[in-house]
Design an enzyme around this catalytic site. Structure first.
Site, PDB file in Angstrom:
ATOM      1  N   GLU A   1       0.812  -1.222   0.000  1.00  0.00           N
ATOM      2  CA  GLU A   1       0.000   0.000   0.000  1.00  0.00           C
ATOM      3  C   GLU A   1       0.844   1.269   0.000  1.00  0.00           C
ATOM      4  OE1 GLU A   1      -2.712  -0.517   3.325  1.00  0.00           O
ATOM      5  OE2 GLU A   1      -4.170  -1.525   2.036  1.00  0.00           O
TER       6      GLU A   1
ATOM      7  N   GLU B   1      -6.797  -7.488  -1.189  1.00  0.00           N
ATOM      8  CA  GLU B   1      -7.463  -7.355   0.110  1.00  0.00           C
ATOM      9  C   GLU B   1      -8.918  -6.961  -0.093  1.00  0.00           C
ATOM     10  OE1 GLU B   1      -5.650  -5.001   3.146  1.00  0.00           O
ATOM     11  OE2 GLU B   1      -3.628  -5.804   2.796  1.00  0.00           O
TER      12      GLU B   1
END
Length: 847
Positions: A185, A254
């Site tokens: 991320e 995710e």
């Protein structure tokens, strides 16, 4: 000489044979614009996250098998640097950190692995997974173009890759690992690091590729990930995501199956109808790899939770709960979804979809191949109104915010809003820690204690002028840091009222502060980032001691420069008059510091010390006391928790294993919860909340493998003040009650389909019940109605339309059996109200 030559030849032949075997089992993993490609064949892959340190090795086989039974192809996990290298160059790959064993167990049941090396993890894990010693390397700056950081990151990443290679765990070696991740991320924060962030990201990609794993690498939430790194999506929905190259597949690393719990927060949950909708629309819109974060969340044992203020439970409302039990109907509904998607696999992978509007917010996506395979997804993305649509000449009912999957472009195998999996009740059976104790006095006599000294008690205490930031001082060796100051009082100071009264003002940047004056607790406070205390105190003429205990509850794990987020009492600390406001600032005085508690240094958590006191009465409701008792294992084989109601806050150990921080007095806010949560419409972390105004967490998981049949030791460090005799065991039991409503508009069970995407003739909706415990049978039917029943599990009621046969049919089919299946049709129950779509609602008991 001849003998030696023969040995050389035999050795050569054995080596050659080994190479042939490896070559035969090795897989070639690549990708194209549609999917990951394994041995030349595109794959639809359904994945789920299980973090190995958040459960125990004894739990792993069952968790992995339940994942496979739930329809997963892949297990995804982070690698936790601070768990594997708690001190530089001193590694830990044992117990809960036995990564090799975990990966091999996944391989054993025939599943793949996605290894997210990072080595930044986030994951609501302490310090984002970075070891705190990294922070003290001279000149280091995390996650940017910084040579000291890059050297350490490369060293650890290579360590993990080499370990996997040594064990032949990459698919290119015949192992299960088909994908690896570098960084995590970073695209969410890289703009804060400027040009150095961009160059660091490119270096990370290049470094990972140089390690030659033989499988693809990905970067999540990194829109500019350089080729051949696959950029992937994280979020509650990723159907709108587009890879940064037409040559890369659409992958979702995710899919948040719920959300994490924080101390002081209500409990979040995500309705399975919405989760299934998110998955289905992702595959409808050309996705081919999707991962549930989490599929099993587990427990933040020891001091591993991050945040700060992340709870010890990391349940995440996942399909497999914290204790390893399947959560129904979430697990079962998703299992059916996975089967339906796999029925469409050939068509999904062979072509791109043709998309057609069926009306406002109504869409059909059709995958049709030249060989005749056809699969369709019919979506109603409206949030309010159900719809009836016509597709290929047939009529279909689509509830709001739902998707129907048609593996043959004609018959519905699955609808995301129509659940065929029963809800299974969960209950906790309370058992006393001391079942033979007849009185509170006798309970207290079965505990021993040691009082932790208030203030400075260790030889390694030190003096420093000013107030020190906590993490730089403790290096995270302990949650605890003492700040101590001696103050001489004459009685005429400007901050005194009536000669002895004053207000102690303390400011901290987190997360808990206890203030003591002359050894007595006078006040406390807690907050994630800022604590401001004004405590009325009495001071004595002469010497007074101010002892401030600062406590961390996990370090920051997310955000740009999160590694620089501090903790502790940074000031000011003042004494002031409540009347005049006159004050003196103590912040720059010469403070005495102590890292950690004396009981930590003597390892009281193990329970082995000879210092334990067994005198009555047991001191309770006092701060900073260590308690110890022994107990026998709770009866049965169900998962075990300790209910800490009655205690304040602290850390607990069972047989020397830390079960984590407990804090039952941390109360969730009162607002934001609803009796029910409408699954329709976009989900967000605070949309569906429960447990408002109640303790965030009272039950703390104790793995069965940590408990002996008898003679177990429980140790508590009670920092706030509580009564340990009030705690109890709670064993988690599931499935004593089963509930399900199936309508005539439900699709037939997905098992009605053959593997070549054909539905069996005359397949009808079916209500299916099964007691989850293998030794249990259905003993009674609490409710049964075929017609127009209303309500939910535990509160069903008959509608105006009800078949009088309902109860007798269900009893005959189900009572006395572990499982039963009943066709939902007027043929079975008669037709109590013609022209109405009827439902069958049943609540049954198992024992």
């Amino acid at each position: 000489m001849v003998r030696g030559r023969k040995i050389e030849i035999v050795s050569f032949l054995l080596l050659l044979l080994l190479q042939i075997v490896v070559a035969a089992t090795a897989a070639n993993v690549t990708y194209d614009h549609r999917a990951l490609v394994i041995d030349g064949k595109r794959k639809i892959l359904i994945s789920g996250s299980i973090h190995y340190p958040r459960s125990t090795p004894e739990m792993w086989p069952d968790l992995i098998q339940k994942s496979k039974d739930g329809g997963l192809d892949v297990i995804e996990t982070y690698v936790f640097w601070n768990g594997h290298e708690p001190q530089k160059n001193k590694y830990n790959f044992e117990g809960r950190y036995d990564l090799v064993k975990f990966v091999k167990l996944v391989a054993k049941v025939g599943l793949f692995v996605h290894l997210r090396i990072g080595p930044y993890a986030c994951a609501e894990w302490n310090y984002g997974g970075f070891p705190v010693w990294l922070h003290f390397i001279p000149g280091i700056k995390f996650r940017t173009d910084n040579e000291p950081f890059k050297a350490e990151m490369q060293r650890f990443t290579a360590k993990i890759v080499d370990l996997m290679k040594q064990e032949k765990l990459y698919a290119s070696q015949g192992g299960p690992i088909i994908l690896s991740q570098i960084e995590n991320e970073y695209g969410n924060v890289d703009s804060s690091y400027g040009a150095a962030g961009k160059s660091y990201m490119k270096w990370s990609a290049s470094m990972a590729l140089s390690l030659d794993t033989g499988v693809p690498w990905n970067m999540c939430q990194q829109g500019d990930a350089p080729d051949p790194i696959i950029n992937t999506c994280n979020g509650f929905y990723c159907d709108q995501f587009t890879p940064n190259s037409n040559n890369k597949p659409k992958m979702w690393t995710e899919n948040w199956s719920g959300w994490f719990l924080g101390f002081g927060d209500p409990t979040p949950y995500r309705p399975v109808e919405d989760l299934a909708f998110a998955v289905a629309i992702f595959y409808q819109r050309s996705g081919t790899f999707q991962n549930y974060y989490m599929y099993h969340g587990g427990t933040n044992f020891e001091r591993t939770s991050g945040g700060p203020l992340i709870s010890t439970s990391y349940d995440y409302d996942a399909p497999i709960d914290e204790y390893g039990l399947v959560r129904q109907p979430k697990w079962g509904h998703l299992r059916d979804l996975h089967k339906a998607i796999k029925l469409c696999e050939d068509a999904l992978l062979a072509t791109d979809p043709t998309v057609t509007s069926l009306g406002s917010n109504l869409v059909a996506s059709v995958y049709k191949t030249s060989s005749g395979s056809c699969a369709a997804f019919l979506a109603n993305i409206g949030t309010e109104s159900d719809a009836n649509v016509t597709f290929n000449g047939n009529s279909y009912h689509l509830p709001a915010w739902s998707i129907s999957i048609l593996p043959d472009c004609k018959n519905v195998a699955f609808n995301t809003a129509k659940i065929n999996a029963a809800t299974e009740s969960t209950t906790y059976s309370r058992q006393s820690l001391k079942p033979n104790a007849d009185s509170s006095e006798e309970l207290g006599s079965q505990w021993s204690y040691i009082k932790e000294p208030i203030g400075i008690s260790k030889a390694d205490a030190f003096l420093k002028p000013g107030l020190l930031e906590q993490i730089n001082t403790t290096a995270d060796k302990s949650d605890y840091l003492w700040y101590s100051l001696r103050v001489d009082i004459k009685g005429d100071e400007i901050f005194l009222d009536e000669g002895s009264k004053a207000v102690l003002h303390v400011q901290s940047i987190g997360q808990v502060v206890y203030a003591f004056i002359n050894g007595k607790l006078v006040g406390s406070g807690n907050d994630k980032q800022k604590i401001s205390l004004d405590i009325p105190i009495n001071l004595e003429t002469g010497k007074n001691t101010i002892d401030l205990l600062s406590v961390t509850v996990g370090h920051a794990n997310y955000g740009a420069f999160f590694d620089l987020v501090g903790a502790g009492i940074t000031g000011p600390v003042t004494l002031k008059s409540a009347k005049s406001g006159s004050s003196i600032d103590l912040s720059s005085q010469q403070w005495t510091y102590q890292v950690g508690l004396k009981g930590e240094d003597t390892d009281l958590g193990s329970g082995d010390s000879s210092e334990w006191v067994s005198k009555s009465p047991l001191p309770t409701m006092q701060p900073l006391i260590w308690y110890k008792t022994t107990f026998d294992a709770p009866s049965g084989s169900e998962p075990v928790a300790i209910d800490f109601t009655g205690t304040g806050k602290g850390i607990a150990w069972v047989n020397g294993e830390s079960i984590g921080r407990y804090w039952p007095t941390s109360i969730a806010r009162n607002d934001g919860c609803t009796d029910s949560c409408d699954y329709r419409g976009s989900y967000r972390a605070n949309k569906c909340l429960k447990n408002c105004g109640k303790p965030s967490q009272t039950l703390y998981h104790v793995p069965r493998s940590w408990i002996k049949p008898s003679g177990n030791t429980l140790v508590l460090l009670e920092e706030m003040g509580g009564d340990p005799t009030k705690i109890s065991f709670a064993t988690k039991q599931t499935g004593s009650s089963l509930c399900l409503t199936v309508s005539q508009s439900h699709p037939a069970p997905v098992e009605s389909w053959t593997s070549d995407s054909k539905i069996l003739n005359r397949a009808s909706p079916v209500l299916s019940l099964k007691c989850p415990v293998s030794t249990h049978v259905i003993t009674s039917i609490r409710f049964a109605s075929f017609g127009t029943p209303t309500g939910t599990c535990g509160s069903f009621s008959r509608g105006r339309c009800n078949s009088p046969r309902s109860l007798s049919v269900i009893r005959k089919a189900c009572v006395g059996s572990r499982s039963c299946k009943v066709e939902v049709s007027s043929r079975v129950f008669g037709d109590p109200c013609r022209g109405v779509i009827k439902s069958l609602a049943v609540e049954a008991s198992c024992s």
